[in-house]
Design a protein around this motif. Structure first.
Motif, short mmCIF file in Angstrom:
data_model
loop_
_atom_site.label_atom_id
_atom_site.label_comp_id
_atom_site.label_asym_id
_atom_site.label_seq_id
_atom_site.Cartn_x
_atom_site.Cartn_y
_atom_site.Cartn_z
N PRO A 3 -8.87 -14.09 11.07
CA PRO A 3 -7.45 -14.11 10.72
C PRO A 3 -7.01 -12.75 10.20
CG PRO A 3 -8.75 -15.31 9.09
CD PRO A 3 -9.68 -14.91 10.20
N GLN A 4 -5.77 -12.39 10.49
CA GLN A 4 -5.22 -11.11 10.04
C GLN A 4 -4.96 -11.17 8.54
OE1 GLN A 4 -4.70 -8.29 11.74
NE2 GLN A 4 -5.59 -9.22 13.55
N PRO A 5 -5.34 -10.13 7.78
CA PRO A 5 -5.04 -10.12 6.35
C PRO A 5 -3.53 -10.02 6.15
CG PRO A 5 -5.93 -8.01 7.03
CD PRO A 5 -6.02 -8.93 8.22
N GLN A 6 -3.08 -10.55 5.04
CA GLN A 6 -1.65 -10.49 4.72
C GLN A 6 -1.24 -9.04 4.51
OE1 GLN A 6 -0.61 -12.87 1.41
NE2 GLN A 6 1.56 -12.45 1.55
N ASP A 7 -0.09 -8.68 5.07
CA ASP A 7 0.41 -7.31 4.95
C ASP A 7 1.18 -7.20 3.64
OD1 ASP A 7 0.89 -4.71 5.61
OD2 ASP A 7 2.46 -5.15 7.06
N ARG A 8 0.54 -6.61 2.63
CA ARG A 8 1.15 -6.49 1.30
C ARG A 8 2.16 -5.36 1.28
NH1 ARG A 8 -2.89 -5.62 -3.20
NH2 ARG A 8 -3.30 -3.80 -1.95
N ILE A 9 3.06 -5.43 0.32
CA ILE A 9 4.01 -4.35 0.06
C ILE A 9 3.48 -3.55 -1.12
CG2 ILE A 9 6.37 -3.75 -0.61
CD1 ILE A 9 6.24 -4.97 2.15
N LEU A 10 3.32 -2.25 -0.93
CA LEU A 10 2.81 -1.38 -1.98
C LEU A 10 3.95 -0.65 -2.66
CD1 LEU A 10 -0.16 0.23 -0.02
CD2 LEU A 10 -0.24 -1.73 -1.56
N ARG A 11 3.88 -0.54 -3.96
CA ARG A 11 4.87 0.21 -4.72
C ARG A 11 4.49 1.69 -4.70
NH1 ARG A 11 7.72 -3.02 -8.49
NH2 ARG A 11 8.82 -1.08 -8.89
N ILE A 12 5.38 2.54 -5.18
CA ILE A 12 5.21 3.99 -5.09
C ILE A 12 3.92 4.48 -5.73
CG2 ILE A 12 6.67 4.41 -7.13
CD1 ILE A 12 6.74 6.75 -4.18
N LYS A 13 3.57 3.95 -6.90
CA LYS A 13 2.35 4.42 -7.58
C LYS A 13 1.11 4.13 -6.76
CE LYS A 13 4.02 4.34 -12.31
NZ LYS A 13 3.83 3.81 -13.66
N ALA A 14 1.06 2.98 -6.12
CA ALA A 14 -0.09 2.63 -5.28
C ALA A 14 -0.16 3.52 -4.05
CB ALA A 14 -0.02 1.16 -4.88
N VAL A 15 0.99 3.81 -3.45
CA VAL A 15 1.02 4.68 -2.26
C VAL A 15 0.58 6.09 -2.62
CG1 VAL A 15 2.52 5.70 -0.50
CG2 VAL A 15 2.80 3.30 -1.12
N LEU A 16 1.06 6.59 -3.74
CA LEU A 16 0.66 7.93 -4.17
C LEU A 16 -0.83 7.99 -4.47
CD1 LEU A 16 3.67 8.87 -6.48
CD2 LEU A 16 3.30 9.51 -4.10
N ALA A 17 -1.37 6.94 -5.08
CA ALA A 17 -2.80 6.90 -5.39
C ALA A 17 -3.64 6.84 -4.11
CB ALA A 17 -3.12 5.71 -6.29
N LEU A 18 -3.20 6.07 -3.13
CA LEU A 18 -3.95 5.95 -1.87
C LEU A 18 -3.93 7.24 -1.05
CD1 LEU A 18 -2.96 2.44 -0.48
CD2 LEU A 18 -5.25 3.23 -1.04
N THR A 19 -2.78 7.90 -1.02
CA THR A 19 -2.62 9.06 -0.15
C THR A 19 -2.97 10.38 -0.82
OG1 THR A 19 -0.30 9.33 -0.76
CG2 THR A 19 -0.78 7.92 1.14
N GLY A 20 -2.84 10.44 -2.13
CA GLY A 20 -3.06 11.70 -2.84
C GLY A 20 -1.87 12.63 -2.76
N LEU A 21 -0.76 12.15 -2.22
CA LEU A 21 0.45 12.97 -2.12
C LEU A 21 1.23 12.93 -3.43
CD1 LEU A 21 1.76 11.68 1.34
CD2 LEU A 21 0.52 13.81 0.89
#
Length: 71
Positions: A3-21
Protein backbone atom coordinates in the motif's frame (compact mmCIF):
# COMPACT_ATOMS: atom_id res chain seq x y z
CA UNK A 1 1.82 -4.93 -4.03
CA UNK A 2 2.48 -2.70 -1.03
CA UNK A 3 0.00 0.00 0.00
CA UNK A 4 1.12 3.56 -0.72
CA UNK A 5 2.11 5.53 2.39
CA UNK A 6 -0.07 8.51 3.22
CA UNK A 7 1.21 11.71 1.64
CA UNK A 8 1.74 14.01 4.63
CA UNK A 9 1.84 17.79 4.52
CA UNK A 10 5.11 19.18 5.89
CA UNK A 11 5.37 22.59 7.51
CA UNK A 12 8.21 25.00 6.73
CA UNK A 13 10.47 23.92 9.60
CA UNK A 14 10.31 20.28 8.54
CA UNK A 15 11.02 21.16 4.90
CA UNK A 16 14.00 23.31 5.86
CA UNK A 17 15.35 20.53 8.10
CA UNK A 18 14.98 17.90 5.35
CA UNK A 19 16.51 19.97 2.58
CA UNK A 20 19.11 22.00 4.46
CA UNK A 21 17.96 25.12 2.60
CA UNK A 22 17.40 28.49 4.21
CA UNK A 23 13.94 30.02 4.10
CA UNK A 24 14.96 32.65 1.54
CA UNK A 25 16.65 30.07 -0.71
CA UNK A 26 13.59 27.83 -0.54
CA UNK A 27 11.29 30.65 -1.68
CA UNK A 28 13.77 31.72 -4.38
CA UNK A 29 13.81 28.17 -5.74
CA UNK A 30 10.00 28.05 -5.68
CA UNK A 31 9.86 31.33 -7.62
CA UNK A 32 12.34 29.94 -10.16
CA UNK A 33 10.29 26.75 -10.51
CA UNK A 34 13.08 24.50 -9.23
CA UNK A 35 11.35 23.51 -5.97
CA UNK A 36 7.79 22.23 -5.47
CA UNK A 37 5.15 24.87 -4.79
CA UNK A 38 3.53 24.98 -1.39
CA UNK A 39 -0.16 24.38 -0.77
CA UNK A 40 -2.57 26.24 1.49
CA UNK A 41 -3.55 24.25 4.59
CA UNK A 42 -5.64 26.98 6.20
CA UNK A 43 -6.01 30.74 6.10
CA UNK A 44 -2.52 31.49 7.45
CA UNK A 45 -0.82 28.14 7.04
CA UNK A 46 1.08 26.67 4.09
CA UNK A 47 2.76 23.32 3.65
CA UNK A 48 4.48 21.05 1.15
CA UNK A 49 3.56 17.51 0.16
CA UNK A 50 6.12 15.11 1.57
CA UNK A 51 6.16 13.15 -1.70
CA UNK A 52 7.05 16.26 -3.71
CA UNK A 53 9.89 17.19 -1.36
CA UNK A 54 11.19 13.59 -1.37
CA UNK A 55 11.08 13.50 -5.16
CA UNK A 56 12.99 16.80 -5.33
CA UNK A 57 15.67 15.38 -3.01
CA UNK A 58 15.89 12.17 -5.10
CA UNK A 59 16.30 14.22 -8.30
CA UNK A 60 19.02 16.29 -6.65
CA UNK A 61 20.91 13.15 -5.63
CA UNK A 62 20.58 11.73 -9.16
CA UNK A 63 21.94 14.95 -10.68
CA UNK A 64 24.90 14.93 -8.31
CA UNK A 65 25.64 11.29 -9.14
CA UNK A 66 25.54 12.04 -12.88
CA UNK A 67 28.00 14.93 -12.52
CA UNK A 68 30.37 13.18 -10.13
CA UNK A 69 33.21 11.41 -12.00
CA UNK A 70 33.55 7.70 -11.38
CA UNK A 71 36.77 6.55 -9.74
Amino acid sequence: MQPQPQDRILRIKAVLALTGLTRSTLYRKMEAGTFPKNTRISTRCMGWRESAVSQWLDNLKAQEAAVRPRA
